[in-house]
Write a protein that holds these residues in place. Structure first.
Motif, PDB file in Angstrom:
ATOM      1  N   PRO A 129      -8.978   2.566 -18.285  1.00 31.27           N
ATOM      2  CA  PRO A 129      -7.592   2.979 -18.662  1.00 31.27           C
ATOM      3  C   PRO A 129      -7.539   2.939 -20.425  1.00 31.27           C
ATOM      4  N   ASP A 130      -8.286   1.813 -21.102  1.00 32.78           N
ATOM      5  CA  ASP A 130      -8.182   1.494 -22.505  1.00 32.78           C
ATOM      6  C   ASP A 130      -9.214   2.489 -23.182  1.00 32.78           C
ATOM      7  N   GLY A 131     -10.024   3.097 -22.585  1.00 32.67           N
ATOM      8  CA  GLY A 131     -11.013   4.115 -23.147  1.00 32.67           C
ATOM      9  C   GLY A 131     -12.356   3.726 -23.337  1.00 32.67           C
ATOM     10  N   ARG A 132     -12.530   2.438 -22.795  1.00 36.64           N
ATOM     11  CA  ARG A 132     -13.901   1.806 -22.672  1.00 36.64           C
ATOM     12  C   ARG A 132     -14.763   2.806 -21.672  1.00 36.64           C
ATOM     13  N   THR A 133     -16.113   3.030 -21.893  1.00 38.11           N
ATOM     14  CA  THR A 133     -16.886   3.780 -21.132  1.00 38.11           C
ATOM     15  C   THR A 133     -17.923   3.022 -20.918  1.00 38.11           C
ATOM     16  N   ALA A 134     -18.682   3.544 -19.707  1.00 36.58           N
ATOM     17  CA  ALA A 134     -19.784   3.138 -19.210  1.00 36.58           C
ATOM     18  C   ALA A 134     -20.881   4.164 -18.634  1.00 36.58           C
ATOM     19  N   ARG A 135     -22.034   4.016 -18.503  1.00 33.86           N
ATOM     20  CA  ARG A 135     -22.993   4.965 -18.077  1.00 33.86           C
ATOM     21  C   ARG A 135     -24.277   4.550 -17.673  1.00 33.86           C
ATOM     22  N   LEU A 136     -24.922   5.188 -16.794  1.00 33.36           N
ATOM     23  CA  LEU A 136     -26.426   4.625 -16.221  1.00 33.36           C
ATOM     24  C   LEU A 136     -27.209   5.485 -17.068  1.00 33.36           C
ATOM     25  N   ALA A 137     -28.390   4.907 -17.276  1.00 36.00           N
ATOM     26  CA  ALA A 137     -29.426   5.938 -17.860  1.00 36.00           C
ATOM     27  C   ALA A 137     -29.849   7.184 -17.400  1.00 36.00           C
ATOM     28  N   ALA A 138     -29.917   7.124 -16.154  1.00 37.78           N
ATOM     29  CA  ALA A 138     -30.184   8.458 -15.397  1.00 37.78           C
ATOM     30  C   ALA A 138     -31.317   9.253 -15.962  1.00 37.78           C
ATOM     31  N   LEU A 139     -32.506   8.390 -16.083  1.00 40.30           N
ATOM     32  CA  LEU A 139     -33.750   9.153 -16.379  1.00 40.30           C
ATOM     33  C   LEU A 139     -34.783   9.148 -15.215  1.00 40.30           C
ATOM     34  N   GLY A 140     -34.217   9.102 -13.835  1.00 40.86           N
ATOM     35  CA  GLY A 140     -35.022   9.175 -12.817  1.00 40.86           C
ATOM     36  C   GLY A 140     -35.792   7.894 -12.303  1.00 40.86           C
ATOM     37  N   ASP A 141     -36.826   8.180 -12.009  1.00 44.91           N
ATOM     38  CA  ASP A 141     -37.474   6.918 -11.404  1.00 44.91           C
ATOM     39  C   ASP A 141     -37.711   5.729 -12.387  1.00 44.91           C
ATOM     40  N   ILE A 142     -38.010   6.136 -13.689  1.00 44.82           N
ATOM     41  CA  ILE A 142     -38.216   5.070 -14.556  1.00 44.82           C
ATOM     42  C   ILE A 142     -36.988   4.267 -14.986  1.00 44.82           C
ATOM     43  N   SER A 143     -35.756   4.785 -14.719  1.00 44.63           N
ATOM     44  CA  SER A 143     -34.661   4.015 -14.881  1.00 44.63           C
ATOM     45  C   SER A 143     -33.858   3.742 -13.672  1.00 44.63           C
ATOM     46  N   GLY A 144     -34.878   3.544 -12.436  1.00 41.93           N
ATOM     47  CA  GLY A 144     -34.106   2.971 -10.937  1.00 41.93           C
ATOM     48  C   GLY A 144     -33.713   4.065 -10.570  1.00 41.93           C
ATOM     49  N   ASP A 145     -33.582   5.238 -10.576  1.00 38.34           N
ATOM     50  CA  ASP A 145     -32.674   6.144  -9.951  1.00 38.34           C
ATOM     51  C   ASP A 145     -33.472   6.565  -8.608  1.00 38.34           C
ATOM     52  N   TRP A 146     -32.712   6.953  -7.741  1.00 33.73           N
ATOM     53  CA  TRP A 146     -32.845   7.574  -6.472  1.00 33.73           C
ATOM     54  C   TRP A 146     -31.878   8.394  -6.033  1.00 33.73           C
ATOM     55  N   GLY A 147     -32.149   9.698  -5.664  1.00 31.59           N
ATOM     56  CA  GLY A 147     -31.165  10.383  -5.149  1.00 31.59           C
ATOM     57  C   GLY A 147     -31.135  11.802  -5.831  1.00 31.59           C
ATOM     58  N   GLY A 148     -30.359  12.728  -5.068  1.00 32.55           N
ATOM     59  CA  GLY A 148     -30.129  14.113  -5.592  1.00 32.55           C
ATOM     60  C   GLY A 148     -31.038  14.932  -4.760  1.00 32.55           C
ATOM     61  N   GLY A 149     -30.651  16.207  -4.747  1.00 32.70           N
ATOM     62  CA  GLY A 149     -31.619  17.213  -3.872  1.00 32.70           C
ATOM     63  C   GLY A 149     -33.142  16.916  -4.230  1.00 32.70           C
ATOM     64  N   GLN A 150     -33.725  16.542  -5.448  1.00 30.73           N
ATOM     65  CA  GLN A 150     -34.917  16.381  -5.398  1.00 30.73           C
ATOM     66  C   GLN A 150     -35.510  15.238  -4.568  1.00 30.73           C
ATOM     67  N   SER A 151     -34.936  14.374  -4.742  1.00 26.93           N
ATOM     68  CA  SER A 151     -35.406  12.930  -4.025  1.00 26.93           C
ATOM     69  C   SER A 151     -35.018  13.154  -2.511  1.00 26.93           C
ATOM     70  N   ILE A 152     -33.981  13.712  -1.926  1.00 22.55           N
ATOM     71  CA  ILE A 152     -33.826  14.102  -0.620  1.00 22.55           C
ATOM     72  C   ILE A 152     -34.860  14.838  -0.052  1.00 22.55           C
ATOM     73  N   GLY A 153     -35.233  15.931  -0.900  1.00 21.52           N
ATOM     74  CA  GLY A 153     -36.371  17.176  -0.352  1.00 21.52           C
ATOM     75  C   GLY A 153     -37.622  16.258  -0.401  1.00 21.52           C
ATOM     76  N   THR A 154     -38.139  15.705  -1.196  1.00 17.43           N
ATOM     77  CA  THR A 154     -39.393  14.658  -1.334  1.00 17.43           C
ATOM     78  C   THR A 154     -39.321  14.023  -0.428  1.00 17.43           C
TER      79      THR A 154
END
Length: 320
Positions: A129-154
């Motif tokens: 609410p005060d405008g602070r933001t946060a994000r994940l790196a979202a670079l795939g396997d190299i940033s610890g991500d799993w998911g989305g159509g590509q991961s489900i299909g694989t």
């Protein structure tokens, strides 16, 4: 004002007046530099913008361009894409954000909360609410991500191959995965991907097949893949709710992206339970509008538009 939502598979370009009137909307394929390259992406964006201007009967450049783009991840990405947008000179002022923020702004009427993208890949962004933001790196396997159509299909193809060769339990995916591509055996799909006769990106098309197997067929292996996807969505949302100190709030948790076109009740119930275990007041819901609405609302925010402009714009997009 020019508003752009550019994902990994499609792009929407909208022209909007300061009063919240939708003047034109043009759609096309991805402009993400990660998907098609920077030069090709900018050419496509320029063409879509010219199309929208022509439809609206506008000759001059918009005052503001708000671009919410997949691939605007690392600072180096943002600098590179920002320079390209400035050189394209599609608007007098350029604002670049990651596409996750468009989903959040479109789906959270108060402008704050957490958005989870689950399309070809995954991403998550949050605003307090005060405008602070946060994000994940979202670079795939190299940033610890799993998911989305590509991961489900694989995962589905891997389970199908393992089942057929005896390394894993039997599953309806043995039949459904190759049948989707008009092939006979799971390993035929593997060979086609390896040889390039099936493009790598097409493996993401299997996500609806997995949802169907988990639902109507009651396949346990398919359900395990869908459960893993739900748990990853919860992990992302909860991580940012904690980082932004929103676990005790009634924050909106907005779900956006192609995977969320699924209608599997158990999938959404698992997400709801997981989020509620940490943030019991959070409001989890799927985005119903086009994400480009969020980019346009950001533009209205920058223009200090009256609240009625936002309401007018939301009504316009409700029918799109």
């Amino acid at each position: 004002m020019l508003a752009v939502d550019g994902g990994n598979s499609k792009t929407d370009v909208a022209l909007v007046s300061a009063q919240g009137t939708l003047l034109a909307l043009a759609s096309g394929s991805s402009i993400s530099h990660q998907a098609v390259g920077l030069e090709a992406g900018m050419q496509r964006l320029s063409q879509l913008t010219a199309d929208a201007l022509r439809r609206a009967g506008i000759a001059e450049r918009p005052a503001i361009g708000v671009y919410c783009l997949a691939g605007a991840d690392l600072p180096s990405d943002v600098r590179m894409v920002s320079r390209a947008l400035e050189e394209a000179a599609l608007a007098n002022r350029t604002i670049l954000r990651n596409d996750a923020f468009a989903i959040l702004r479109a789906g959270a009427p108060r402008g704050w909360g957490v958005a989870v993208i689950c399309g070809s890949g995954v991403n998550c962004a949050g605003v307090a609410p005060d405008g602070r933001t946060a994000r994940l790196a979202a670079l795939g396997d190299i940033s610890g991500d799993w998911g989305g159509g590509q991961s489900i299909g694989t995962a589905a193809l891997g389970a199908a191959v393992r089942a057929r060769d005896g390394r894993g339990p039997r599953t309806a995916l043995e039949r459904l995965v190759p049948a989707y591509f008009g092939l006979r055996r799971p390993l035929d799909v593997t060979n086609a991907l390896y040889g390039g006769t099936i493009a790598d990106r097409r493996i993401g098309e299997l996500a609806p097949v997995v949802f169907a197997a988990a639902g109507a067929d009651g396949d346990g292996i398919a359900r395990a893949i869908i459960d893993r996807m739900a748990d990853e969505i919860v992990a992302m949302a909860v991580a940012l709710l904690r980082r932004l100190h929103l676990t005790r709030s009634d924050a909106d948790v907005v779900l956006g992206g192609g995977v969320f076109r699924a209608t599997d009740p158990a999938f959404y119930a698992r997400i709801d339970r997981g989020v509620a275990a940490v943030a019991p007041r959070a409001r989890v819901h799927r985005l119903q509008a086009r994400p480009v609405l969020g980019a346009a609302l950001m533009g209205l925010d920058l223009l200090d538009a009256d609240s009625s402009a936002g309401r007018r714009l939301r009504r316009a997009f409700a029918s799109k």
